[in-house]
Design a protein around this motif. Structure first.
Motif, PDB file in Angstrom:
ATOM      1  N   GLN A  30       0.816  -1.214   0.000  1.00 33.29           N
ATOM      2  CA  GLN A  30       0.000   0.000   0.000  1.00 33.29           C
ATOM      3  C   GLN A  30       0.854   1.271   0.000  1.00 33.29           C
ATOM      4  O   GLN A  30       0.542   2.240  -0.697  1.00 33.29           O
ATOM      5  CB  GLN A  30      -0.919  -0.005   1.246  1.00 33.29           C
ATOM      6  N   GLN A  31       1.933   1.280   0.772  1.00 36.14           N
ATOM      7  CA  GLN A  31       2.760   2.480   0.866  1.00 36.14           C
ATOM      8  C   GLN A  31       3.675   2.650  -0.344  1.00 36.14           C
ATOM      9  O   GLN A  31       3.849   3.755  -0.848  1.00 36.14           O
ATOM     10  CB  GLN A  31       3.614   2.431   2.152  1.00 36.14           C
ATOM     11  N   ARG A  32       4.251   1.538  -0.807  1.00 33.74           N
ATOM     12  CA  ARG A  32       5.157   1.572  -1.967  1.00 33.74           C
ATOM     13  C   ARG A  32       4.483   0.799  -3.096  1.00 33.74           C
ATOM     14  O   ARG A  32       4.735  -0.381  -3.300  1.00 33.74           O
ATOM     15  CB  ARG A  32       6.502   0.963  -1.587  1.00 33.74           C
ATOM     16  N   GLY A  39       3.726 -14.372  -2.727  1.00 33.36           N
ATOM     17  CA  GLY A  39       3.338 -15.328  -1.695  1.00 33.36           C
ATOM     18  C   GLY A  39       2.035 -15.013  -0.990  1.00 33.36           C
ATOM     19  O   GLY A  39       1.669 -15.706  -0.032  1.00 33.36           O
ATOM     20  N   ALA A  40       1.312 -13.976  -1.442  1.00 30.71           N
ATOM     21  CA  ALA A  40       0.015 -13.685  -0.837  1.00 30.71           C
ATOM     22  C   ALA A  40      -0.977 -14.798  -1.189  1.00 30.71           C
ATOM     23  O   ALA A  40      -1.011 -15.263  -2.322  1.00 30.71           O
ATOM     24  CB  ALA A  40      -0.504 -12.337  -1.317  1.00 30.71           C
ATOM     25  N   ILE A  41      -1.767 -15.229  -0.216  1.00 33.27           N
ATOM     26  CA  ILE A  41      -2.764 -16.279  -0.433  1.00 33.27           C
ATOM     27  C   ILE A  41      -4.118 -15.622  -0.686  1.00 33.27           C
ATOM     28  O   ILE A  41      -4.641 -14.904   0.164  1.00 33.27           O
ATOM     29  CB  ILE A  41      -2.866 -17.217   0.785  1.00 33.27           C
ATOM     30  N   ILE A  42      -4.664 -15.865  -1.867  1.00 37.71           N
ATOM     31  CA  ILE A  42      -5.971 -15.318  -2.240  1.00 37.71           C
ATOM     32  C   ILE A  42      -6.985 -16.454  -2.189  1.00 37.71           C
ATOM     33  O   ILE A  42      -6.825 -17.466  -2.874  1.00 37.71           O
ATOM     34  CB  ILE A  42      -5.940 -14.679  -3.646  1.00 37.71           C
ATOM     35  N   TYR A  76       1.279  -8.412   6.887  1.00 36.78           N
ATOM     36  CA  TYR A  76       0.317  -7.463   6.337  1.00 36.78           C
ATOM     37  C   TYR A  76      -1.078  -7.743   6.894  1.00 36.78           C
ATOM     38  O   TYR A  76      -1.374  -8.861   7.303  1.00 36.78           O
ATOM     39  CB  TYR A  76       0.280  -7.548   4.807  1.00 36.78           C
ATOM     40  N   ARG A  77      -1.916  -6.704   6.885  1.00 40.65           N
ATOM     41  CA  ARG A  77      -3.286  -6.862   7.344  1.00 40.65           C
ATOM     42  C   ARG A  77      -4.099  -7.637   6.306  1.00 40.65           C
ATOM     43  O   ARG A  77      -4.003  -7.366   5.113  1.00 40.65           O
ATOM     44  CB  ARG A  77      -3.938  -5.489   7.573  1.00 40.65           C
ATOM     45  N   THR A  78      -4.895  -8.590   6.794  1.00 33.11           N
ATOM     46  CA  THR A  78      -5.769  -9.357   5.902  1.00 33.11           C
ATOM     47  C   THR A  78      -6.818  -8.428   5.289  1.00 33.11           C
ATOM     48  O   THR A  78      -7.383  -7.583   5.975  1.00 33.11           O
ATOM     49  CB  THR A  78      -6.450 -10.493   6.671  1.00 33.11           C
ATOM     50  N   ALA A  97       3.173  -3.622  10.851  1.00 26.26           N
ATOM     51  CA  ALA A  97       4.156  -2.934  11.685  1.00 26.26           C
ATOM     52  C   ALA A  97       3.932  -1.438  11.628  1.00 26.26           C
ATOM     53  O   ALA A  97       3.514  -0.886  10.621  1.00 26.26           O
ATOM     54  CB  ALA A  97       5.575  -3.274  11.226  1.00 26.26           C
ATOM     55  N   THR A  98       4.237  -0.723  12.746  1.00 24.46           N
ATOM     56  CA  THR A  98       4.147   0.731  12.805  1.00 24.46           C
ATOM     57  C   THR A  98       5.550   1.305  12.872  1.00 24.46           C
ATOM     58  O   THR A  98       6.551   0.584  12.938  1.00 24.46           O
ATOM     59  CB  THR A  98       3.366   1.190  14.041  1.00 24.46           C
ATOM     60  N   SER A  99       5.610   2.621  12.847  1.00 24.52           N
ATOM     61  CA  SER A  99       6.907   3.294  12.888  1.00 24.52           C
ATOM     62  C   SER A  99       7.381   3.534  14.313  1.00 24.52           C
ATOM     63  O   SER A  99       8.309   4.288  14.540  1.00 24.52           O
ATOM     64  CB  SER A  99       6.823   4.637  12.148  1.00 24.52           C
ATOM     65  N   LEU A 100       6.727   2.905  15.346  1.00 24.06           N
ATOM     66  CA  LEU A 100       7.136   3.101  16.733  1.00 24.06           C
ATOM     67  C   LEU A 100       8.574   2.676  16.951  1.00 24.06           C
ATOM     68  O   LEU A 100       9.306   3.272  17.729  1.00 24.06           O
ATOM     69  CB  LEU A 100       6.197   2.311  17.654  1.00 24.06           C
TER      70      LEU A 100
END
Length: 247
Positions: A30-32, A39-42, A76-78, A97-100
């Protein structure tokens, strides 16, 4: 004999068409957005058939209009995608993950130069000791009070970033499902400038679709067109047409 073969062929045509119905697409970060995700499972939730994205992020999966796809990838978020049609789907996943972690690294930095103090580190130390550098830091507490250390500001920035990301995803969804091609495929009487005007007048807003778990774009287009045909030519030229209630 020929008649029997012809009848058999006609009866088998829907089955053959269904067997060859697939949806294709790509999975990206999403960001890049130029980075494909391998490898994403659809998963087609209705048929439970699955596919996996290749190193280019591409996938092909048996599906029908109205099916719901679930996309999973570690880290990644489902996400889920409704199929109002079988046009190629471009899916963008958001990292969990966040930038914390980056914030913590900055606070732990010791020195910017060899042998010289780091002003940011000194400021961090000053906060941790209540301004008394000869006093031992008390885990971020001074006089029994917890120091915020900018956490509230960080949370507000994170909330704003999440809202911008949400609206960006909604705009992508709207542009993908409500455009000249999707409208013309459903309402073939709309063409040329009239089609462009219709798109301009009735294009959904993010707030129109965000409150609906599965916004039905096909129904929205049909309802909008039913309003459109009731307007006079003069009314259709106006920019202040009433918005269709999407609820």
């Amino acid at each position: 004999m020929m008649r029997k073969l012809l009848i058999t062929g006609i009866l088998l045509m829907p089955l053959l068409a269904a067997a060859q119905t697939v949806v294709t697409g790509g999975v990206y970060d999403q960001q890049r957005r130029s980075i494909p995700l391998e490898g994403a499972i659809i998963t087609n939730i209705k048929s439970q058939r699955t596919a996996q994205s290749d190193k280019s992020g591409r996938f092909t999966l048996a599906a029908n209009t109205g099916d719901l796809l679930q996309i999973k990838l570690a880290g990644y978020r489902t996400d889920t995608v409704y199929l109002p049609n079988l046009l190629p789907k471009f899916i963008y996943l958001t990292e969990q993950a966040t930038s914390l972690r980056d914030v913590e690294i900055k606070g732990a930095r010791v020195a910017k130069g060899i042998g010289g103090p780091d002003p940011e580190a000194e400021e961090f130390r000053r906060f941790g000791t209540g301004g008394n550098l000869n006093r031992k830091a008390n885990n971020g507490k001074v006089g029994g009070l917890n120091l915020n250390l900018g956490y509230g500001k960080y949370r507000r920035a994170q909330k704003k970033e999440a809202e911008l990301d949400r609206r960006s995803r909604l705009y992508d969804e709207i542009n993908y499902n409500f455009n000249e091609q999707t409208v013309a495929n459903l309402i073939n009487t709309l063409k040329g400038q009239e089609l462009k005007d219709f798109i301009s007048y009735y294009k959904p807003r993010p707030e129109d679709v965000s409150g609906n778990e599965k916004f039905d774009y096909n129904a929205y287009i049909v309802d909008s067109y039913n309003q459109w045909v009731k307007l006079s030519p003069e009314q259709r030229k106006q920019r202040s047409l009433p918005k269709l209630d999407a609820n």
